[in-house]
Motif scaffolding. Structure first.
Motif, mmCIF file in Angstrom:
data_model
loop_
_atom_site.group_PDB
_atom_site.id
_atom_site.type_symbol
_atom_site.label_atom_id
_atom_site.label_comp_id
_atom_site.label_asym_id
_atom_site.label_seq_id
_atom_site.Cartn_x
_atom_site.Cartn_y
_atom_site.Cartn_z
ATOM 1 N N ILE A 233 0.849 -1.193 0.000
ATOM 2 C CA ILE A 233 0.000 0.000 0.000
ATOM 3 C C ILE A 233 0.881 1.238 0.000
ATOM 4 C CG2 ILE A 233 -1.752 1.302 1.270
ATOM 5 C CD1 ILE A 233 -2.741 -1.296 2.455
ATOM 6 N N ARG A 234 0.572 2.173 -0.872
ATOM 7 C CA ARG A 234 1.249 3.459 -0.874
ATOM 8 C C ARG A 234 0.219 4.522 -1.223
ATOM 9 N NH1 ARG A 234 2.813 4.787 -6.328
ATOM 10 N NH2 ARG A 234 2.123 3.153 -7.750
ATOM 11 N N GLY A 235 0.586 5.767 -1.019
ATOM 12 C CA GLY A 235 -0.335 6.847 -1.335
ATOM 13 C C GLY A 235 -0.389 7.879 -0.237
ATOM 14 N N PHE A 236 -1.540 8.523 -0.106
ATOM 15 C CA PHE A 236 -1.685 9.640 0.827
ATOM 16 C C PHE A 236 -3.089 9.659 1.411
ATOM 17 C CE2 PHE A 236 1.280 10.694 -2.527
ATOM 18 C CZ PHE A 236 2.412 11.092 -1.812
ATOM 19 N N VAL A 237 -3.164 10.113 2.665
ATOM 20 C CA VAL A 237 -4.449 10.359 3.308
ATOM 21 C C VAL A 237 -4.437 11.782 3.855
ATOM 22 C CG1 VAL A 237 -4.875 7.947 3.910
ATOM 23 C CG2 VAL A 237 -3.638 9.415 5.517
ATOM 24 N N GLY A 238 -5.626 12.349 4.034
ATOM 25 C CA GLY A 238 -5.726 13.715 4.522
ATOM 26 C C GLY A 238 -5.502 13.805 6.021
ATOM 27 N N ARG A 239 -5.002 14.924 6.470
ATOM 28 C CA ARG A 239 -4.836 15.171 7.898
ATOM 29 C C ARG A 239 -6.205 15.203 8.575
ATOM 30 N NH1 ARG A 239 0.130 17.296 9.364
ATOM 31 N NH2 ARG A 239 -0.868 18.164 11.207
ATOM 32 N N ALA A 240 -6.208 14.840 9.851
ATOM 33 C CA ALA A 240 -7.479 14.805 10.592
ATOM 34 C C ALA A 240 -8.069 16.193 10.763
ATOM 35 C CB ALA A 240 -7.272 14.143 11.955
ATOM 36 N N ASP A 241 -7.251 17.225 10.691
ATOM 37 C CA ASP A 241 -7.752 18.590 10.868
ATOM 38 C C ASP A 241 -8.086 19.262 9.535
ATOM 39 O OD1 ASP A 241 -5.221 18.833 9.890
ATOM 40 O OD2 ASP A 241 -4.462 20.166 11.460
ATOM 41 N N PHE A 263 -13.466 -1.451 1.880
ATOM 42 C CA PHE A 263 -12.167 -0.855 2.200
ATOM 43 C C PHE A 263 -12.334 0.615 2.612
ATOM 44 C CE2 PHE A 263 -9.811 -4.006 -0.800
ATOM 45 C CZ PHE A 263 -9.979 -5.005 0.152
ATOM 46 N N HIS A 264 -13.349 1.263 2.072
ATOM 47 C CA HIS A 264 -13.630 2.642 2.489
ATOM 48 C C HIS A 264 -13.938 2.696 3.982
ATOM 49 C CE1 HIS A 264 -15.397 6.670 2.559
ATOM 50 N NE2 HIS A 264 -16.459 6.150 3.125
ATOM 51 N N LYS A 265 -14.660 1.692 4.483
ATOM 52 C CA LYS A 265 -14.968 1.652 5.918
ATOM 53 C C LYS A 265 -13.702 1.494 6.755
ATOM 54 C CE LYS A 265 -19.666 -0.175 5.481
ATOM 55 N NZ LYS A 265 -20.580 -1.313 5.747
ATOM 56 N N ALA A 266 -12.707 0.785 6.223
ATOM 57 C CA ALA A 266 -11.451 0.634 6.956
ATOM 58 C C ALA A 266 -10.769 1.986 7.136
ATOM 59 C CB ALA A 266 -10.528 -0.332 6.205
ATOM 60 N N VAL A 267 -10.773 2.807 6.075
ATOM 61 C CA VAL A 267 -10.165 4.134 6.175
ATOM 62 C C VAL A 267 -10.948 5.002 7.153
ATOM 63 C CG1 VAL A 267 -9.543 6.216 4.898
ATOM 64 C CG2 VAL A 267 -9.269 3.978 3.824
ATOM 65 N N ILE A 285 -5.207 6.135 -2.297
ATOM 66 C CA ILE A 285 -4.550 4.907 -1.840
ATOM 67 C C ILE A 285 -4.375 3.948 -3.023
ATOM 68 C CG2 ILE A 285 -4.716 2.940 -0.274
ATOM 69 C CD1 ILE A 285 -6.245 4.680 1.657
ATOM 70 N N TYR A 286 -3.127 3.488 -3.190
ATOM 71 C CA TYR A 286 -2.752 2.635 -4.322
ATOM 72 C C TYR A 286 -2.358 1.265 -3.795
ATOM 73 C CZ TYR A 286 -2.449 7.160 -6.713
ATOM 74 O OH TYR A 286 -2.725 8.396 -7.226
ATOM 75 N N PHE A 287 -3.004 0.217 -4.326
ATOM 76 C CA PHE A 287 -2.716 -1.154 -3.928
ATOM 77 C C PHE A 287 -1.934 -1.862 -5.031
ATOM 78 C CE2 PHE A 287 -7.190 -1.003 -1.880
ATOM 79 C CZ PHE A 287 -6.705 -0.286 -0.811
ATOM 80 N N ASP A 288 -0.947 -2.626 -4.622
ATOM 81 C CA ASP A 288 -0.272 -3.550 -5.531
ATOM 82 C C ASP A 288 -0.469 -4.952 -4.977
ATOM 83 O OD1 ASP A 288 0.784 -1.746 -7.426
ATOM 84 O OD2 ASP A 288 2.349 -1.165 -6.015
ATOM 85 N N VAL A 289 -1.172 -5.798 -5.728
ATOM 86 C CA VAL A 289 -1.440 -7.172 -5.295
ATOM 87 C C VAL A 289 -1.132 -8.119 -6.448
ATOM 88 C CG1 VAL A 289 -3.242 -6.441 -3.668
ATOM 89 C CG2 VAL A 289 -3.871 -7.080 -5.994
ATOM 90 N N ILE A 313 -6.812 -7.778 4.269
ATOM 91 C CA ILE A 313 -6.428 -6.524 3.614
ATOM 92 C C ILE A 313 -7.102 -5.350 4.321
ATOM 93 C CG2 ILE A 313 -6.676 -5.184 1.484
ATOM 94 C CD1 ILE A 313 -6.227 -7.768 -0.071
ATOM 95 N N TRP A 314 -8.349 -5.551 4.769
ATOM 96 C CA TRP A 314 -9.059 -4.512 5.538
ATOM 97 C C TRP A 314 -8.248 -4.131 6.771
ATOM 98 C CZ3 TRP A 314 -10.944 -3.051 10.156
ATOM 99 C CH2 TRP A 314 -12.008 -2.159 10.220
ATOM 100 N N GLN A 315 -7.731 -5.119 7.468
ATOM 101 C CA GLN A 315 -6.944 -4.850 8.679
ATOM 102 C C GLN A 315 -5.640 -4.120 8.343
ATOM 103 O OE1 GLN A 315 -7.936 -5.374 11.691
ATOM 104 N NE2 GLN A 315 -9.736 -6.647 11.380
ATOM 105 N N ILE A 316 -5.029 -4.479 7.219
ATOM 106 C CA ILE A 316 -3.778 -3.832 6.816
ATOM 107 C C ILE A 316 -4.033 -2.370 6.464
ATOM 108 C CG2 ILE A 316 -1.939 -3.829 5.088
ATOM 109 C CD1 ILE A 316 -2.325 -6.906 4.903
ATOM 110 N N ILE A 317 -5.123 -2.106 5.739
ATOM 111 C CA ILE A 317 -5.460 -0.719 5.387
ATOM 112 C C ILE A 317 -5.693 0.101 6.651
ATOM 113 C CG2 ILE A 317 -7.168 0.758 4.256
ATOM 114 C CD1 ILE A 317 -7.700 -1.611 2.337
ATOM 115 N N TYR A 318 -6.464 -0.450 7.569
ATOM 116 C CA TYR A 318 -6.766 0.262 8.825
ATOM 117 C C TYR A 318 -5.473 0.594 9.578
ATOM 118 C CZ TYR A 318 -8.250 0.946 13.658
ATOM 119 O OH TYR A 318 -8.412 1.448 14.931
#
Length: 622
Positions: A233-241, A263-267, A285-289, A313-318
């Motif tokens: 998994i690589r990529g970016f997520v937004g800051r909580a603020d 997977f959206h629920k995991a985020v 979020i970019y997945f390589d599988v 995978i859900w647990q890994i994303i979380y």
């Protein structure tokens, strides 16, 4: 009895397939761009006219096609990307079904110019409604140029149900962005009606996101990078603020955009208890599988993908998202190891050293007793003046000045224009039960207003009531084409996305008559010189973004619908909150303004504003 089952002709079968694969001009853009990427292109240019109705042209510098391949490319289920069933479980290309070009050619006029690398001449081929019109040699550049003209010209019903040009172009932008986001190593250009919308050079992943969505997003992104045996998994997520109501959320797997609610629920769970209800974070979020562990052959659009190991995978994303938030101190780590802790000494003065800590000039009377009459030295006059001061403070709290106290957040004034003052001749829904506007009003839990009617009690949600009042005001301003704008001391800058910027010319009047004064500064940037006169809080740039995004997200193509969406967005952004303490005058004005509105029982989006407890119901309860 004669046989009745027969094979459909190819042109009919292709039109049926086109109904699933080619739904609108954006579908053509997606399929042709993916074909260019599979052809090894390093540069892809997309030219659009009239939101794709007249022309969708994709130019690439890929490996091109021979004359034979060019002919075969428009046959149904003709593809160079798989040759056996096993290939379906080791896909490394965007396309594989062999339906796209045949479906496009079934509902449009298509012209292809192509030349393979090393050949001296290329091929020009024309197809209309699945029929080959002409094939001839032609001098052209290496690569391919697909020109799709007059989409759905032979299917009038499909063409009739296309949305307005602004809406269709917004869908084209969405598909363009999805492809460009996952291939930062390829340069992309998008032009609409001869105007350049995007010009994206080769760059890194983060820069590609910034190039598409604007410089403002750069400081709001946190890196995500996790490698496991199941998935990388690589990529970016937004800051909580930096969350918002409408966020940019993208999943990609093996270079392909996908939707995945699980997977959206995991985020979202990773942000649990860190963001307000109703707010959403951005994520890319970019997945390589391993291709053998997913199935992309579920739907012709290939955006629904099944994973073999969804739960782990859900647990890994979380965990990956949670770790990124923790590194930014949004989730502070808790360390229960007390070894090596610093002991802070506590000073306990003893009677011997009390003299050392007494302030200068202070004397200590050990015999003083505050409950002994001889020690009550306060004159009676002091108690009286103290009580009078208390009474004055109490009156000022009950009847405060109209102005907001110092330091308190201010909101649009709760005042109705003279034309809106309720009277017997202009009664709104339920107004006939309202005794008079001077009835006492009571605030309950800083959220509800309770006031008597002729036939009982009415309970009003103060925030929803204010939303309804402001909505009616903004709609009236846009309808009458009148608005009062207050100039800003210093202009504010706002940067829109390409999607929003493409829609702005359509929203010019609505924005102006809401009270905003915008000036284009080049690109997707605008300067805000004025805001609605009654807007005294909030960031002007965020307010403008919210109302434009509301129009974009809701696909409001009709002017009346757009105006309603924008007025509601601004009303929600500027209305008083549920927890604001109101003065009696403010409550009476709010109630009077509400009952001056005909449709006062519901907010524009269908939420209850008030409820009535009749005298009969009260009698039954007792």
């Amino acid at each position: 009895m004669s046989d009745i089952i027969h094979l459909l002709p190819d042109h009919i079968a292709n039109q049926i397939a086109a109904g699933e694969v080619i739904q609108r001009p954006a579908s053509v853009v997606k399929e042709l761009m993916e074909n260019s990427i599979d052809a090894g292109a390093r540069t892809v240019a997309v030219n659009i006219k009239d939101a794709g109705r007249t022309l969708v042209q994709v130019v690439d510098d890929g490996k091109g096609m021979t004359e034979t391949d060019a002919r075969m490319a428009f046959e149904r289920h003709a593809t160079s990307k798989i040759s056996s069933v096993d290939d379906l479980f080791s896909l490394h290309t965007m396309g594989f079904r062999g339906e796209a070009l045949a479906s496009i050619a079934a509902v449009a006029q298509v012209e292809l110019r192509t030349r393979t690398r090393g050949d001296e001449t290329g091929t020009c081929l024309s197809v209309s409604a699945s029929a080959l019109d002409a094939v001839m040699p032609e001098a052209c550049n290496e690569g391919s140029i697909f020109s799709v003209k007059n989409l759905f010209y032979n299917v009038p019903a499909r063409r009739k149900f296309l949305k307005a040009n602004e809406t269709e172009f917004r869908h084209i932008l969405t598909e363009f962005e999805r492809v460009a986001l996952v291939h930062p190593d390829i340069s992309f250009t998008l032009r609409h009606n001869e105007m350049t919308v995007f010009e994206l050079p080769v760059c890194g992943l983060r820069q590609r996101i910034v190039d598409i969505f604007g410089k403002g997003i750069n400081q709001k992104l946190l890196s995500v990078d996790t490698d496991t045996s199941l998935i990388n998994i690589r990529g970016f997520v937004g800051r909580a603020d930096s969350v918002k109501k409408r966020a940019m959320q993208y999943f990609f797997v093996n270079g392909r955009y996908m939707r995945h609610p699980y997977f959206h629920k995991a985020v979202m769970q990773a942000y649990e208890q860190m963001i307000p209800a109703g707010e959403m974070p951005d994520y890319f979020i970019y997945f390589d599988v391993a291709p053998s562990t997913i199935d992309v052959n579920i739907h012709p659009t290939k955006t629904e993908i099944k994973f073999e190991n969804e739960h782990p995978i859900w647990q890994i994303i979380y965990s990956a998202v949670r770790e990124s938030l923790a590194k930014s101190n949004a989730v502070p780590p808790i360390d229960f190891d007390t070894a090596g802790m610093i002991n802070i000494p506590v000073y306990n003065p003893s009677p011997e050293n009390m003299a050392d800590v007494k302030p200068p000039g202070l004397t200590l009377n050990k015999d003083y007793n505050p409950f002994r009459e001889t020690d009550l030295h306060r004159p009676a006059d002091d108690w009286k003046s103290l009580y009078e001061g208390f009474e004055n403070d109490r009156k000022s709290m009950l009847l405060p000045d109209k102005k907001s106290p110092a330091g308190e957040e201010s909101f649009p004034p709760l005042s109705a224009p003279a034309s809106e003052t309720p009277d017997s001749s202009s009664a709104g829904a339920g107004d006939e039960m309202f005794a008079n506007v001077s009835n006492p009003c009571f605030q309950y839990k800083n959220r509800y207003i309770i006031t008597p009617l002729k036939s009982g009690l009415v309970i009003i949600d103060q925030r929803r009531a204010h939303i309804r009042i402001l909505f009616e005001k903004y709609i009236r301003n846009m309808t009458s084409r009148q608005a009062v704008s207050q100039k800003l001391l210093f202009p504010e800058m706002v940067e829109f996305t390409a999607v929003e910027s493409s829609l702005l010319p359509l929203l010019t009047d609505e924005i102006k008559f809401l009270g905003f004064d915008l000036t284009p500064m080049g690109g997707n940037s605008y300067a805000i010189h004025g805001v609605p006169a009654d807007v005294s809080r909030g960031n002007p740039a965020e307010l403008v973004k919210e109302i434009v995004t509301a129009a974009v997200e809701n696909e409001a193509s009709e002017q009346e619908k757009r105006a309603g969406k924008m007025a509601l967005s601004l009303a929600k952004a500027t209305a008083i909150p549920a927890g604001k303490i109101l003065t009696p005058d403010e409550m009476e004005t709010l109630v009077a303004s509400l009952f001056a509105i005909e449709a006062n029982g519901m907010t524009p989006d269908g939420l209850a504003v008030l409820t009535i407890l009749t005298d009969e119901e009260l009698t039954k309860r007792f």
